[in-house]
Design a protein around this motif. Sequence first.
Motif, PDB file in Angstrom:
ATOM      1  N   VAL A   1      46.460  36.088  42.416  1.00 12.28           N
ATOM      2  CA  VAL A   1      46.368  37.102  43.471  1.00 12.28           C
ATOM      3  C   VAL A   1      45.818  38.415  42.919  1.00 12.28           C
ATOM      4  N   LEU A   2      46.211  38.793  41.702  1.00 10.02           N
ATOM      5  CA  LEU A   2      45.704  40.031  41.111  1.00 10.02           C
ATOM      6  C   LEU A   2      44.179  40.007  40.997  1.00 10.02           C
ATOM      7  N   ILE A   3      43.647  38.900  40.484  1.00 11.53           N
ATOM      8  CA  ILE A   3      42.194  38.808  40.328  1.00 11.53           C
ATOM      9  C   ILE A   3      41.517  38.741  41.691  1.00 11.53           C
ATOM     10  N   THR A   4      42.104  37.985  42.614  1.00 11.68           N
ATOM     11  CA  THR A   4      41.507  37.846  43.944  1.00 11.68           C
ATOM     12  C   THR A   4      41.470  39.176  44.683  1.00 11.68           C
ATOM     13  N   LEU A   5      42.585  39.907  44.677  1.00  7.72           N
ATOM     14  CA  LEU A   5      42.614  41.214  45.330  1.00  7.72           C
ATOM     15  C   LEU A   5      41.642  42.187  44.666  1.00  7.72           C
ATOM     16  N   SER A   6      41.471  42.062  43.368  1.00  9.91           N
ATOM     17  CA  SER A   6      40.523  42.925  42.673  1.00  9.91           C
ATOM     18  C   SER A   6      39.108  42.689  43.172  1.00  9.91           C
ATOM     19  N   GLY A   7      38.765  41.421  43.446  1.00  7.56           N
ATOM     20  CA  GLY A   7      37.446  41.115  43.986  1.00  7.56           C
ATOM     21  C   GLY A   7      37.254  41.649  45.392  1.00  7.56           C
ATOM     22  N   ILE A   8      38.337  41.673  46.169  1.00  4.41           N
ATOM     23  CA  ILE A   8      38.269  42.237  47.524  1.00  4.41           C
ATOM     24  C   ILE A   8      38.121  43.751  47.471  1.00  4.41           C
ATOM     25  N   SER A   9      38.853  44.380  46.538  1.00  3.28           N
ATOM     26  CA  SER A   9      38.860  45.832  46.358  1.00  3.28           C
ATOM     27  C   SER A   9      39.213  46.563  47.656  1.00  3.28           C
ATOM     28  N   PRO A  10      40.479  46.477  48.086  1.00  5.76           N
ATOM     29  CA  PRO A  10      40.870  47.116  49.354  1.00  5.76           C
ATOM     30  C   PRO A  10      40.542  48.601  49.425  1.00  5.76           C
ATOM     31  N   ALA A  11      40.660  49.316  48.305  1.00 10.48           N
ATOM     32  CA  ALA A  11      40.413  50.760  48.332  1.00 10.48           C
ATOM     33  C   ALA A  11      38.956  51.072  48.637  1.00 10.48           C
ATOM     34  N   SER A  12      38.043  50.402  47.932  1.00  2.00           N
ATOM     35  CA  SER A  12      36.630  50.672  48.204  1.00  2.00           C
ATOM     36  C   SER A  12      36.253  50.196  49.603  1.00  2.00           C
ATOM     37  N   SER A  13      36.911  49.138  50.099  1.00  5.49           N
ATOM     38  CA  SER A  13      36.658  48.694  51.471  1.00  5.49           C
ATOM     39  C   SER A  13      37.067  49.766  52.474  1.00  5.49           C
TER      40      SER A  13
END
Length: 496
Positions: free
Chosen positions: A40-52
């Motif tokens: 989940v850590l790596i997956t969320l990093s790829g999503i990057s909620p903050a930059s989104s």
Amino acid sequence: MSSPNPPSGTAAPASPTLDTAATTTHGGQLSRSLGVGGNVLITLSGISPASSVFILGGAALAGYGTGVFWGFALAGVISILIAFCYAELASRHPIAGGDYSLVSRVLGPASGAAVFFIGMVSLPLIIAIFALGVADYLGFALAGLDPLATALIVIVLATVTACFNIRTNAWVTGVFLFIELAALALLAVLGLVHIERPITDLFDSQALDAATGGLAPLGIAGLVLAVTQGIFSYNGYGGAVYFAEETKNAKRAIARAVLWSAVITVIAELVPLTAVLLGADSLEELFGAGLPVESFLASRAGDTVTVVVLIAIALAIINAIIAIALQSGRLLFAAARDQAMPAALARPLGRVSARTSMPVAATIVMGVIALAACFIPFDVLLNATGSTLAFSYGFIALAAFVVRRSPAAHGTYRMPLWPAPPVLALVAIITIFVIGILDPAQWLSLTIAFGIVAAGYLYFVLYLRHRPGVLHLIDASDDPDDLDGTPVAAGEGRGA
């Protein structure tokens, strides 16, 4: 946070016939060392909620006003439906390679080739897009950065990092992820401690009228576009599938990783955006600002805090590049291992490093493609990636609709209310295509996406179809570590 329970029950695991060669490639093997949390850590990093939130969410606020509330909420529902599809498909086939691996094994190699082409084009181009934007945010601390030079350096560093072992990457991306989630938490707090309007004001979707400078009702077409923006903003939870062969007890755990990634992403983006809408002094000024989220942050926290947060966003973008580099390497590795390309290419690209248990050659090749993409005009990059997501989700939803034609193994996750999730997801995706076709501004992006898909099918017709028996779709769900980690004696397994 405790490990989640899938929304529907799973059958008790039994002792299946196992294939110890399933994830072995040229004497190397991906390291099954991630738990659900690491995935989940790596997956969320790829999503990057903050930059989104800052980039895509800010653009949505400027274009669709309070329609962002309903648009991103509905997009969250659609994203969860698609996450259900990913979860069941990945539980049946927990294989490195993401969408390509799932679609190949459910819809067949022709559709798999089309999805492979989508990934081979979109992943490196997304890396280039992200990298070219890093200088805009680092520039708040380091003035005079050249966007191209910065992008090239960032991609090289990210590619090198992506060649480290998977646990190291989980720790590195986890640290960066903590920083960006802290920035989102700050944004939410700033909005919620100074609420200027009741949430009911957001129920009536209104956007800025450029002619009058005031608010005007947002039409249904605008709301659909806001939903589309939200879906794109949440995109990436399916990335958990790329690390299926490196996740312990993958047949059960990978569904949890996908679902947790989707739920956390929706909450992490929808809550701060809603807080900004509730806490802004003036909605007209917010929607009219060049950078709405940054403008709100500066008005509430001051310039110094804003600069610190924007630097955190730059780190979040770099973190996303590392995570996507990890995914793209596994896409190429999986296709090479399946022998979906000439042997001269498949042999080196399908190797796993004995030292790091990582597909180093495939990761480096995708990094080089991303470097080359940085020299493509930015608007071309955007158009080339803009509509490919809808195609990918369409293939996944279709695969989830037909997957139950074959029986599932013990312990496989089954989505609730099937076939409603894939059917509703397909309806939403078709609606997005129709809106896109009716909008001339989307025609170039749609044409490029159609061209990429057509090229994939053409590759199958001209090359793969004439090589019977060459395509070798192994199924890592037969790996003994997928279920309970108990090895099987040599000779008990089925031939690959």
